[in-house]
Design a protein around this motif. Structure first.
Motif, PDB file in Angstrom:
ATOM      1  N   ASP A  59       0.878  -1.166   0.000  1.00 41.87           N
ATOM      2  CA  ASP A  59       0.000   0.000   0.000  1.00 41.87           C
ATOM      3  C   ASP A  59       0.921   1.224   0.000  1.00 41.87           C
ATOM      4  OD1 ASP A  59      -1.557   2.203   0.656  1.00 41.87           O
ATOM      5  OD2 ASP A  59      -2.752   1.141   2.153  1.00 41.87           O
ATOM      6  N   SER A  62      -0.161   4.567   2.070  1.00 40.75           N
ATOM      7  CA  SER A  62      -0.003   4.476   3.521  1.00 40.75           C
ATOM      8  C   SER A  62       1.461   4.363   3.922  1.00 40.75           C
ATOM      9  CB  SER A  62      -0.786   3.273   4.059  1.00 40.75           C
ATOM     10  OG  SER A  62      -2.172   3.424   3.826  1.00 40.75           O
ATOM     11  N   HIS A 333      -1.945   4.649  12.083  1.00 40.86           N
ATOM     12  CA  HIS A 333      -1.129   4.964  10.917  1.00 40.86           C
ATOM     13  C   HIS A 333      -1.478   4.095   9.712  1.00 40.86           C
ATOM     14  CE1 HIS A 333       1.284   7.768  13.121  1.00 40.86           C
ATOM     15  NE2 HIS A 333       1.620   6.865  14.011  1.00 40.86           N
ATOM     16  N   GLN A 334      -2.242   3.037   9.921  1.00 45.74           N
ATOM     17  CA  GLN A 334      -2.725   2.201   8.825  1.00 45.74           C
ATOM     18  C   GLN A 334      -4.040   1.577   9.269  1.00 45.74           C
ATOM     19  OE1 GLN A 334       1.127  -0.021   9.227  1.00 45.74           O
ATOM     20  NE2 GLN A 334      -0.191  -1.787   8.797  1.00 45.74           N
TER      21      GLN A 334
END
Length: 386
Positions: A59, A62, A333-334
């Protein structure tokens, strides 16, 4: 409200999560007294139809957003290192793309970046020294073209191909002679990667140290510093005291970093640490206290984090990445707890529970309610009734 968290003996205990958000915000004065890099993790693409044997699916949005988070707190990013699962799920083509993208992002935001140069396009046991040199050269060329600083990482292929300490002197000497800018040399111990046992030509660390120092002494103008990841504070201090003038020591000791960064009347270590992935904001603030000459406040901030670090890096140490990504998910954060190579399965539920408790106690979560909700969802998946 409390959560029922599991212990290793199969029992559960009630834990009351904190409610106050973290006090560590982006911004602040640039760090001046120490150079500090956080080795950053990668965020997997949770929707990719892959297996543990497939090339990594990343990803990218991200992953880059997390690097901007580290830069926003004043830290440098050490890219495509073992924290990014280099050699444990992240293959070289994806590592190369990660280096390109992160280096471009660093330029855009003015962030410091250093990138790992290795030989992971080779199969250990099948490569010659010539193959190792060529593989290092290919990766070094890519990193230098991006404008990032190079970190010459320890090589599994070199560990397999080298027969004597002279082989290490030959390979590293060749590489250092052609580096356009000073590099960081990385000595990664076998606790992080068992394939690196006997690196620098000997399993005797005293003998290996002499070879390592010989490489540096022959090319001090090409070595910005060394990153030592042996989890041995005394050995690191002894080594840094023997470095040529101008060559820095970057601690990679995730067990003893506060005392090593603070230093003594004969010097100190800078930092290049995987634990500064989850600890980035508090680490930056601690170093700012050092910048002000306030060693006591530096230790007050950083000493309490050691218990969490020792927990994440417990044996088998190489699976610390699982805890790092777990905390990134809890911290928001994700949006998921999925790792390349399926490495989210590498630690137990009691390990995750203890990591959550320690991190929450330190105030590492920007939104404790989000962290609590995500921890509860994990407990539900594992069948821990609340």
């Amino acid at each position: 409200m409390s959560l029922l968290l599991p212990r290793a003996d199969g029992t559960t205990y009630a834990y009351a999560p904190r409610t106050a958000p973290t006090a560590f915000r982006p911004g602040g004065a640039p760090l001046t007294s120490r150079t500090v890099f956080s080795a950053a993790h990668v965020v997997a693409d949770p929707y990719a139809d892959v297996s543990p044997d497939s090339p990594a699916a990343i990803d990218w949005d991200s992953t880059l957003a997390f690097r901007r988070h580290l830069w926003s707190h004043g830290l440098g990013v050490a890219e495509a290192m073992d924290t990014a699962q280099r050699g444990m799920g992240l293959d070289w083509p994806n590592a190369a793309e990660l280096i390109r993208r992160s280096s471009a992002e660093a330029k855009a935001v003015g962030g410091a970046i250093a990138c790992g140069v290795g030989t992971d396009q080779l199969t250990p046991g099948e490569a010659t020294l010539h193959d190792v040199i060529e593989a290092y050269e290919d990766q070094l060329t890519l990193v230098e073209e991006t404008g990032a600083q190079a970190i010459l990482m320890a090589s599994r292929a070199l560990a397999a191909a080298a027969k004597t300490p002279d082989d290490y002197l030959e390979v590293y000497g060749h590489l250092l002679r052609q580096c356009t800018e000073p590099v960081i040399l990385h000595w990664l111990g076998p606790m992080f990667d068992p394939a690196l046992e006997g690196y620098w030509g000997s399993s005797d660390l005293d003998a290996a140290t002499e070879t390592f120092l010989e490489v540096i002494a022959a090319h001090p103008d090409k070595v910005d510093g060394i990153k030592v990841s042996l989890l041995d504070a005394k050995r690191e201090v002894d080594l840094r005291r023997r470095l040529p003038d101008g060559v820095r020591c970057y601690t990679g000791d995730d067990f003893n970093y506060p005392e090593l960064i603070e230093g003594d009347d004969r010097g100190f270590s800078h930092a290049l640490l995987g634990i500064f992935d989850p600890l980035g904001p508090v680490a930056a603030e601690a170093v700012r206290q050092l910048d002000r000459g306030d060693e006591a406040s530096f230790r007050d901030l950083l000493d309490p984090t050691v218990a969490l670090s020792r927990h994440l890096f417990q044996t088998p140490t190489r699976f610390y990445k699982t805890g790092v990504v777990f905390l990134a998910w809890l911290a928001g954060h994700q949006q998921h707890f999925t790792m390349v190579g399926g490495l989210q399965s590498a630690r137990s539920l009691p390990h995750f529970a203890k990591a959550y408790e320690l991190a929450d106690g330190l105030g590492l979560f920007p939104d404790p309610a989000v962290a609590e909700s995500r921890m509860k969802s994990l407990l539900d998946v594992y069948g821990v009734a609340q």
